[in-house]
Design an enzyme around this catalytic site. Structure first.
Site, PDB file in Angstrom:
ATOM      1  N   LEU A  36     -13.341  93.785 -22.521  1.00 37.09           N
ATOM      2  CA  LEU A  36     -14.198  93.798 -22.398  1.00 37.09           C
ATOM      3  C   LEU A  36     -15.571  93.882 -21.012  1.00 37.09           C
ATOM      4  CD1 LEU A  36     -16.159  94.354 -25.854  1.00 37.09           C
ATOM      5  CD2 LEU A  36     -15.255  96.547 -24.182  1.00 37.09           C
ATOM      6  N   ASP A  37     -16.417  94.549 -20.217  1.00 41.26           N
ATOM      7  CA  ASP A  37     -16.965  93.927 -18.919  1.00 41.26           C
ATOM      8  C   ASP A  37     -17.979  93.006 -19.417  1.00 41.26           C
ATOM      9  OD1 ASP A  37     -15.728  95.807 -17.703  1.00 41.26           O
ATOM     10  OD2 ASP A  37     -17.539  97.902 -17.232  1.00 41.26           O
ATOM     11  N   ARG A  38     -18.004  92.590 -18.920  1.00 33.65           N
ATOM     12  CA  ARG A  38     -18.898  90.533 -18.960  1.00 33.65           C
ATOM     13  C   ARG A  38     -20.111  91.673 -20.091  1.00 33.65           C
ATOM     14  NH1 ARG A  38     -19.682  85.816 -17.137  1.00 33.65           N
ATOM     15  NH2 ARG A  38     -18.236  85.958 -15.424  1.00 33.65           N
ATOM     16  N   THR A  65     -20.747  94.365 -21.204  1.00 33.31           N
ATOM     17  CA  THR A  65     -20.595  95.128 -22.076  1.00 33.31           C
ATOM     18  C   THR A  65     -20.180  94.651 -23.458  1.00 33.31           C
ATOM     19  OG1 THR A  65     -19.847  97.217 -21.198  1.00 33.31           O
ATOM     20  CG2 THR A  65     -19.520  97.152 -23.283  1.00 33.31           C
ATOM     21  N   ARG A  79     -19.212 104.014 -17.758  1.00 35.65           N
ATOM     22  CA  ARG A  79     -19.704 103.881 -16.687  1.00 35.65           C
ATOM     23  C   ARG A  79     -19.665 104.833 -15.318  1.00 35.65           C
ATOM     24  NH1 ARG A  79     -19.358  97.431 -15.415  1.00 35.65           N
ATOM     25  NH2 ARG A  79     -21.296  97.558 -14.099  1.00 35.65           N
TER      26      ARG A  79
END
Length: 270
Positions: A101-103, A105, A202
């Site tokens: 996951l993105d930082r 998220t 996103r």
């Protein structure tokens, strides 16, 4: 296996890898021990375990922490925390990250406990046996209220760390969406990933004119109501690659998104 100490037994006798098998033979495979890499350092900290067995570890990642260390960063990541957690249990601490996951998220992340389990999970990762569902709060209302965003994604030519819609060389990217709740100036969506591109949700939501609230990278605006993109991986439905049991795993909405939802509802009511 062959080069790292794995062994094969046929009918209770150890055999070489070129042994000819016959119908009815009983085979036992002993996997080689894994040597954890020194590239990921164990770092102690809280790990919110949602599911765990001999093959899988599913954790609930808070916002504000990366999945894996970047080359230039020594900060704590989920990989560092999980490594320390596995060491504390005296288990193989080799990191096998299946989903990231993105930082900023939050939500469910899957680690495999062995390279074998990792391989099995990779085979089903983008199939109906491995379904990933997210909740996002966006600006505006989706029209229609549910549907499929099917737009190819490539690297943004102006910034290597960003992604953009690219109809020439972009990779096929598909996101299913469904409106859960509408507010005066926003919506709560449930999204299902059919592909796994970097920043996919996103980029897709931004491309159709409804970026995620708080996602300053793709909305081009700072939102004082939340300090990160309002995106959370809340549900994984995985057919366990070994037991074949259906795992229906959930992570509750984190506090900052709960507060944002209340604010959006309040704006609608008054």
């Amino acid at each position: 296996m062959k080069n790292k100490g794995g062994r094969i037994f046929v009918n209770h006798k150890q055999r070489h890898f070129n042994f000819q098998l016959h119908d009815g033979d009983e085979m036992l495979i002993v996997l080689n021990a894994e040597e954890p890499s020194d590239l990921i350092k164990p770092m102690t900290g809280s790990v919110d375990v949602i599911f765990e067995d001999d093959y899988l570890l599913v954790v609930n990642k808070p916002p504000g922490i990366a999945s894996l260390p970047a080359k230039a960063r020594d900060s704590k990541t989920m990989a560092n925390l999980v490594k320390a957690y596995l060491i504390s249990k005296k288990e193989n601490s080799t990191i096998h990250l299946v989903t990231r996951l993105d930082r900023d998220t939050s939500g469910l992340m899957v680690f495999a406990k062995t390279s074998y389990a990792h391989s099995l999970l990779d085979q089903i990762l983008h199939t109906e046996d491995f379904q990933k569902f997210y909740l996002a709060m966006i600006y505006g209302h989706m029209e229609p209220a549910s549907g499929l965003i099917d737009l190819p994604i490539g690297i943004d030519p102006d910034a290597f760390y960003k992604r953009a819609i690219d109809h020439q060389v972009g990779k096929k990217s598909q996101t299913v969406y469904k409106t859960v709740e509408n507010y005066d100036n926003g919506s709560l969506l449930e999204l299902k990933l059919l592909t796994g591109r970097t920043h996919q949700i996103r980029v897709h939501l931004s491309a159709v004119g409804h970026p995620i609230i708080g996602d300053d990278m793709y909305s081009q605006k700072i939102d004082p109501r939340i300090h990160r993109q309002a995106l959370h991986c809340y549900n994984l439905q995985i057919v366990h690659p070994v037991t074949k049991e259906l795992l229906n795993l959930k992570a509750p909405l984190p506090q900052d998104m709960v507060i944002l939802k209340s604010v959006l509802r309040g704006e609608r009511n008054g």
